[in-house]
Design a protein around this motif. Structure first.
Motif, PDB file in Angstrom:
ATOM      1  N   MET A 168      -4.721  -7.223   8.995  1.00 34.22           N
ATOM      2  CA  MET A 168      -3.651  -6.523   8.297  1.00 34.22           C
ATOM      3  C   MET A 168      -2.993  -5.551   9.273  1.00 34.22           C
ATOM      4  SD  MET A 168      -3.733  -7.590   5.097  1.00 34.22           S
ATOM      5  CE  MET A 168      -3.591  -6.560   3.649  1.00 34.22           C
ATOM      6  N   ARG A 169      -1.790  -5.906   9.711  1.00 31.55           N
ATOM      7  CA  ARG A 169      -1.082  -5.036  10.653  1.00 31.55           C
ATOM      8  C   ARG A 169      -0.031  -4.277   9.866  1.00 31.55           C
ATOM      9  NH1 ARG A 169      -3.003  -6.299  15.606  1.00 31.55           N
ATOM     10  NH2 ARG A 169      -4.114  -8.279  15.653  1.00 31.55           N
ATOM     11  N   PHE A 170      -0.203  -2.960   9.798  1.00 30.98           N
ATOM     12  CA  PHE A 170       0.584  -2.157   8.873  1.00 30.98           C
ATOM     13  C   PHE A 170       1.947  -1.735   9.404  1.00 30.98           C
ATOM     14  CE2 PHE A 170      -2.005  -0.997   5.139  1.00 30.98           C
ATOM     15  CZ  PHE A 170      -3.113  -1.752   5.424  1.00 30.98           C
ATOM     16  N   GLY A 171       2.109  -1.512  10.651  1.00 29.95           N
ATOM     17  CA  GLY A 171       3.393  -1.038  11.159  1.00 29.95           C
ATOM     18  C   GLY A 171       3.688   0.381  10.714  1.00 29.95           C
ATOM     19  N   ALA A 172       4.961   0.745  10.737  1.00 31.97           N
ATOM     20  CA  ALA A 172       5.369   2.120  10.447  1.00 31.97           C
ATOM     21  C   ALA A 172       5.585   2.376   8.960  1.00 31.97           C
ATOM     22  CB  ALA A 172       6.636   2.465  11.209  1.00 31.97           C
ATOM     23  N   GLN A 186       0.723   5.508   1.016  1.00 31.97           N
ATOM     24  CA  GLN A 186      -0.040   6.533   1.715  1.00 31.97           C
ATOM     25  C   GLN A 186       0.598   7.894   1.535  1.00 31.97           C
ATOM     26  OE1 GLN A 186      -0.349   6.261   6.038  1.00 31.97           O
ATOM     27  NE2 GLN A 186      -2.294   7.361   6.020  1.00 31.97           N
ATOM     28  N   GLN A 192      -0.347  -6.455  -5.570  1.00 32.04           N
ATOM     29  CA  GLN A 192      -0.440  -7.679  -4.777  1.00 32.04           C
ATOM     30  C   GLN A 192       0.050  -8.862  -5.591  1.00 32.04           C
ATOM     31  OE1 GLN A 192      -4.354  -9.727  -3.994  1.00 32.04           O
ATOM     32  NE2 GLN A 192      -3.943  -9.154  -1.887  1.00 32.04           N
ATOM     33  N   SER A 226      -2.177  13.144   4.677  1.00 27.00           N
ATOM     34  CA  SER A 226      -3.588  13.522   4.821  1.00 27.00           C
ATOM     35  C   SER A 226      -4.539  12.630   4.017  1.00 27.00           C
ATOM     36  CB  SER A 226      -3.821  14.981   4.426  1.00 27.00           C
ATOM     37  OG  SER A 226      -3.017  15.836   5.198  1.00 27.00           O
ATOM     38  N   GLN A 227      -4.078  11.434   3.641  1.00 26.40           N
ATOM     39  CA  GLN A 227      -4.947  10.488   2.954  1.00 26.40           C
ATOM     40  C   GLN A 227      -4.822   9.121   3.602  1.00 26.40           C
ATOM     41  OE1 GLN A 227      -4.542  10.339  -1.306  1.00 26.40           O
ATOM     42  NE2 GLN A 227      -4.088  12.522  -1.474  1.00 26.40           N
ATOM     43  N   GLY A 228      -5.800   8.285   3.336  1.00 23.65           N
ATOM     44  CA  GLY A 228      -5.698   6.907   3.789  1.00 23.65           C
ATOM     45  C   GLY A 228      -4.803   6.104   2.860  1.00 23.65           C
ATOM     46  N   PRO A 229      -4.254   4.992   3.346  1.00 22.76           N
ATOM     47  CA  PRO A 229      -3.452   4.131   2.470  1.00 22.76           C
ATOM     48  C   PRO A 229      -4.271   3.651   1.281  1.00 22.76           C
ATOM     49  CG  PRO A 229      -3.179   3.503   4.771  1.00 22.76           C
ATOM     50  CD  PRO A 229      -4.313   4.486   4.728  1.00 22.76           C
ATOM     51  N   PHE A 247      -4.240   0.711  -2.003  1.00 23.62           N
ATOM     52  CA  PHE A 247      -3.646  -0.486  -2.571  1.00 23.62           C
ATOM     53  C   PHE A 247      -2.871  -0.145  -3.834  1.00 23.62           C
ATOM     54  CE2 PHE A 247      -3.339  -4.762  -4.089  1.00 23.62           C
ATOM     55  CZ  PHE A 247      -3.606  -4.714  -5.450  1.00 23.62           C
ATOM     56  N   TYR A 278       0.838  -1.184   0.000  1.00 25.35           N
ATOM     57  CA  TYR A 278       0.000   0.000   0.000  1.00 25.35           C
ATOM     58  C   TYR A 278       0.882   1.247   0.000  1.00 25.35           C
ATOM     59  CZ  TYR A 278      -3.933  -2.978   1.410  1.00 25.35           C
ATOM     60  OH  TYR A 278      -4.909  -3.949   1.454  1.00 25.35           O
ATOM     61  N   TYR A 285       3.711   0.574   2.645  1.00 24.87           N
ATOM     62  CA  TYR A 285       3.492  -0.473   3.640  1.00 24.87           C
ATOM     63  C   TYR A 285       3.406  -1.849   2.981  1.00 24.87           C
ATOM     64  CZ  TYR A 285       1.710   3.389   6.577  1.00 24.87           C
ATOM     65  OH  TYR A 285       1.550   4.549   7.295  1.00 24.87           O
TER      66      TYR A 285
END
Lengths: 107, 119
Positions: A95-99, A38, A49, A41-44, A46, A36, A87
């Motif tokens: 789904m664990r995105f982390g930093a 990002q 894949q 000021s926006q969401g991640p 896709f 993903y 990410y």
């Protein structure tokens, strides 16, 4: 819980190819690898894949070796607008995105 | 162009007040996720639902946070009472994951987020 590992930050210059690698040490047999992007000021969102080998779309390529313990996101000829956080979340049932990896593209 | 809709986009409130954030998932998606993003912690999973049933809310402070899906078109995240440390951007995402033994292609589609400031 299983967790992916990726570099915290990367710098590049316009026109260069950028490769970001993620480790998937505990990937499950039926898990896909998803990346993903990002912007501030926006969401991640896709971007790509794959399950194994190589996948390419209009945005990026994704390389996955046979053992699937890692993946490499390849951005060809980056521009300033590719500056973002990337990410490779861990798909262990959720789904664990982390930093993520903060990519900065410089002129 | 189908998208996840979150309301409100911005919320400023005072400590102790109740805050409710809403999310309309993409029609036909059966999984809904709530995330919180801060500079210090990055993107944290708070809770997620599949077919409106809560599957995991281990990332959510139970004493003040609650998440529900009253119907397939609405997910809510509530904080009561709110505290300054809750200030963050809250994202909702939806997807069409099948879960179980076949977890393939769990692509999530994110909303624009709710920026919450608790004074």
């Amino acid at each position: 819980l299983a967790k992916t590992t990726q570099p915290i930050s990367m710098d590049s210059y316009e026109g260069q190819e950028v490769n970001i690698t993620c480790s998937h040490n505990n990937i499950a047999t039926n898990d896909y690898i998803t990346w993903y992007q990002q912007f501030p000021s926006q969401g991640p969102r896709f971007i790509i894949q794959g399950y194994k080998t190589k996948v390419t779309n209009e945005v990026a390529s994704l390389f996955i070796p046979a053992d699937r313990k890692s993946s490499t996101l390849s951005l060809p000829r980056v521009s300033l607008s590719d500056t973002a956080v990337y990410y490779c979340p861990d798909d262990q049932g959720d789904m664990r995105f982390g930093a993520g990896t903060r990519l900065t593209v410089k002129p | 162009d189908a998208r996840v809709t979150q309301t409100p986009r911005h919320k400023v409130t005072e400590m102790g007040q109740e805050v409710t954030m809403r999310c309309q998932p993409i029609l036909g998606h059966n999984t809904v996720f709530w995330y919180r993003q801060t500079m210090m912690q990055g993107l944290e999973l708070l809770a997620y639902f599949r077919n409106r049933a809560p599957l995991d809310d281990s990332g959510m402070p139970k004493d003040r946070f609650s998440a529900e899906m009253p119907d397939a078109t609405l997910a809510t995240l509530k904080i009561q009472p709110s505290e300054p440390r809750d200030s963050a951007v809250y994202f909702c995402a939806s997807g069409s994951g099948t879960g179980g033994a076949s977890k393939s292609k769990n692509i999530q589609y994110f909303g624009a987020g709710t920026r919450l400031s608790v004074l």
